[in-house]
Write a protein that holds these residues in place. Structure first.
Motif, mmCIF file in Angstrom:
data_model
loop_
_atom_site.group_PDB
_atom_site.id
_atom_site.type_symbol
_atom_site.label_atom_id
_atom_site.label_comp_id
_atom_site.label_asym_id
_atom_site.label_seq_id
_atom_site.Cartn_x
_atom_site.Cartn_y
_atom_site.Cartn_z
ATOM 1 N N THR A 151 0.835 -1.204 0.000
ATOM 2 C CA THR A 151 0.000 0.000 0.000
ATOM 3 C C THR A 151 0.864 1.246 0.000
ATOM 4 O OG1 THR A 151 -1.733 -1.191 1.190
ATOM 5 C CG2 THR A 151 -1.837 1.218 1.224
ATOM 6 N N VAL A 152 1.964 1.219 0.759
ATOM 7 C CA VAL A 152 2.876 2.369 0.809
ATOM 8 C C VAL A 152 3.430 2.647 -0.576
ATOM 9 C CG1 VAL A 152 5.066 3.195 1.732
ATOM 10 C CG2 VAL A 152 3.462 2.010 3.230
ATOM 11 N N GLU A 153 3.840 1.588 -1.266
ATOM 12 C CA GLU A 153 4.396 1.768 -2.606
ATOM 13 C C GLU A 153 3.321 2.235 -3.583
ATOM 14 O OE1 GLU A 153 7.180 1.725 -5.792
ATOM 15 O OE2 GLU A 153 7.344 1.899 -3.612
ATOM 16 N N ALA A 154 2.099 1.736 -3.422
ATOM 17 C CA ALA A 154 1.004 2.162 -4.309
ATOM 18 C C ALA A 154 0.752 3.663 -4.165
ATOM 19 C CB ALA A 154 -0.261 1.370 -3.991
ATOM 20 N N TYR A 155 0.774 4.157 -2.934
ATOM 21 C CA TYR A 155 0.592 5.594 -2.726
ATOM 22 C C TYR A 155 1.765 6.387 -3.291
ATOM 23 C CZ TYR A 155 -3.693 5.484 0.057
ATOM 24 O OH TYR A 155 -5.001 5.346 0.460
ATOM 25 N N ARG A 156 2.966 5.830 -3.174
ATOM 26 C CA ARG A 156 4.139 6.526 -3.737
ATOM 27 C C ARG A 156 4.019 6.625 -5.254
ATOM 28 N NH1 ARG A 156 8.821 6.047 -6.130
ATOM 29 N NH2 ARG A 156 8.579 3.808 -6.526
ATOM 30 N N ARG A 157 3.590 5.540 -5.883
ATOM 31 C CA ARG A 157 3.386 5.556 -7.336
ATOM 32 C C ARG A 157 2.266 6.532 -7.707
ATOM 33 N NH1 ARG A 157 4.995 0.778 -10.206
ATOM 34 N NH2 ARG A 157 6.780 -0.135 -9.121
ATOM 35 N N PHE A 158 1.239 6.579 -6.878
ATOM 36 C CA PHE A 158 0.144 7.515 -7.122
ATOM 37 C C PHE A 158 0.666 8.954 -7.098
ATOM 38 C CE2 PHE A 158 -3.082 10.402 -5.456
ATOM 39 C CZ PHE A 158 -4.127 10.204 -6.342
ATOM 40 N N ASP A 159 1.527 9.262 -6.133
ATOM 41 C CA ASP A 159 2.082 10.614 -6.041
ATOM 42 C C ASP A 159 2.898 10.968 -7.284
ATOM 43 O OD1 ASP A 159 0.954 11.173 -3.589
ATOM 44 O OD2 ASP A 159 2.681 10.435 -2.457
ATOM 45 N N GLU A 160 3.596 9.970 -7.827
ATOM 46 C CA GLU A 160 4.400 10.200 -9.023
ATOM 47 C C GLU A 160 3.534 10.462 -10.246
ATOM 48 O OE1 GLU A 160 6.837 6.757 -9.508
ATOM 49 O OE2 GLU A 160 8.332 7.390 -8.015
ATOM 50 N N ASN A 161 2.411 9.777 -10.327
ATOM 51 C CA ASN A 161 1.545 9.887 -11.499
ATOM 52 C C ASN A 161 0.083 9.749 -11.063
ATOM 53 O OD1 ASN A 161 0.730 10.105 -14.150
ATOM 54 N ND2 ASN A 161 1.101 7.944 -14.628
#
Length: 297
Positions: A176-186
């Motif tokens: 989930t942490v990585e999913a949010y990080r990817r969301f922030d990127e794009n």
């Protein structure tokens, strides 16, 4: 005391780029409980212990149920001398809220044993401290949460016992942490929740199912191609009314036209090597299944 701790799906999940005062993403989450459930038993003990069946591969101190018991003890000045046994049926790393519903079950059990009103706002505060989805499992379903996805905004009329199939590739996992990080990127824009909220208030389940949405699920499917494979497979099947990702994944769901369709799709998915379960929407979250047996001083 034995409790049923159900899983959830997100009929709507909108993650936004804005942050709240805690630094968390603003999240709008409309959740509904399903009949797939962990069974949580809470019994008197010399000291707090948490065990899972099958056994977990991490220390019990990291279990959300253990953390919930400690938080309850601290808030109410009591000793959480109980043994918690969790019979796991909800898969982990699925977006189905397994750890959250287990924590909520412990909160409900201790509140019952200690004579605390389940409507005490402190229980929501405790739940929120364990995880964003935990408060949902203390209330009725479906319900809309705002803030970081952890503040109750609206409870809606109960939905019918609509058939649902859940499917998760066995080895798939999304951080989930990585999913949010990817969301922030794009960032992926979220649909406005007003339409689905309006039809739910009116009790129009079919209209609500047509508006199912999850913008974080788009990111999860990009991160884990097997999720997209499941979504495409479900969308191609006859009898699926709506298809989307559960939370941040890696489980996906389809709302089905009949219970027979849900069972058929679950069996077909298992033939594909995936974990699958035919279930249905339910109006309640955590429930005490057995009569009260213990009274703690």
């Amino acid at each position: 005391m034995t409790l049923s701790a159900p899983a959830k799906i997100n009929l709507y999940l909108g993650v936004h780029t804005e942050r709240d005062d805690r630094g968390y993403h603003k999240v709008d989450s409309l959740m509904a409980a399903v009949s797939l459930a962990d069974i949580v038993t809470v019994a008197p003990a010399q000291e707090l212990a948490v065990q899972t069946v099958p056994a977990s591969d991490f220390p019990m101190q990291k279990n959300t149920a253990y953390r919930a018991a400690l938080a309850m003890a601290e808030r109410y000045g009591r000793e959480a001398n109980v043994c918690v046994t969790i019979e796991k049926h909800i898969p982990l790393c699925a977006g189905l809220g397994g750890p959250s519903t287990d924590a909520a079950a412990v909160i409900v059990a201790l509140a019952e044993l200690w004579g605390i009103d389940r409507t005490d706002p402190a229980l929501d505060d405790i739940a929120r401290g364990i995880g964003a989805d935990v408060p949902f499992f203390l209330h009725a379903s479906p319900a809309f949460y705002v803030g970081g996805g952890d503040v109750l905004a609206t409870e809606y009329p109960a939905l019918p016992a609509t058939p649902v199939v859940l499917i998760k590739p066995r080895e798939a996992s999304v951080s989930t942490v990585e999913a949010y990080r990817r969301f922030d990127e794009n960032p992926v824009p979220a649909d406005k929740p007003g339409a689905i909220a309006s039809v739910l208030r009116a009790g129009d389940a079919e209209a609500a199912y047509a508006l199912v949405h999850n913008n974080l699920g788009v990111i999860s499917a990009q991160m884990e191609p097997q999720i997209q494979t499941v979504l495409d497979w479900l969308s191609a099947q006859e009898g699926t009314v709506a298809v989307d990702v559960c939370g941040s994944g890696a489980c996906s769901f389809a709302i089905c036209d009949t219970a027979a369709t849900a069972v058929y799709l679950a069996e077909a998915a298992q033939q594909n090597g995936w974990w699958a379960c035919a279930t249905e929407l339910i109006p309640n979250t955590v429930q005490i299944d057995a009569p009260k047996k213990y009274k703690f001083l």
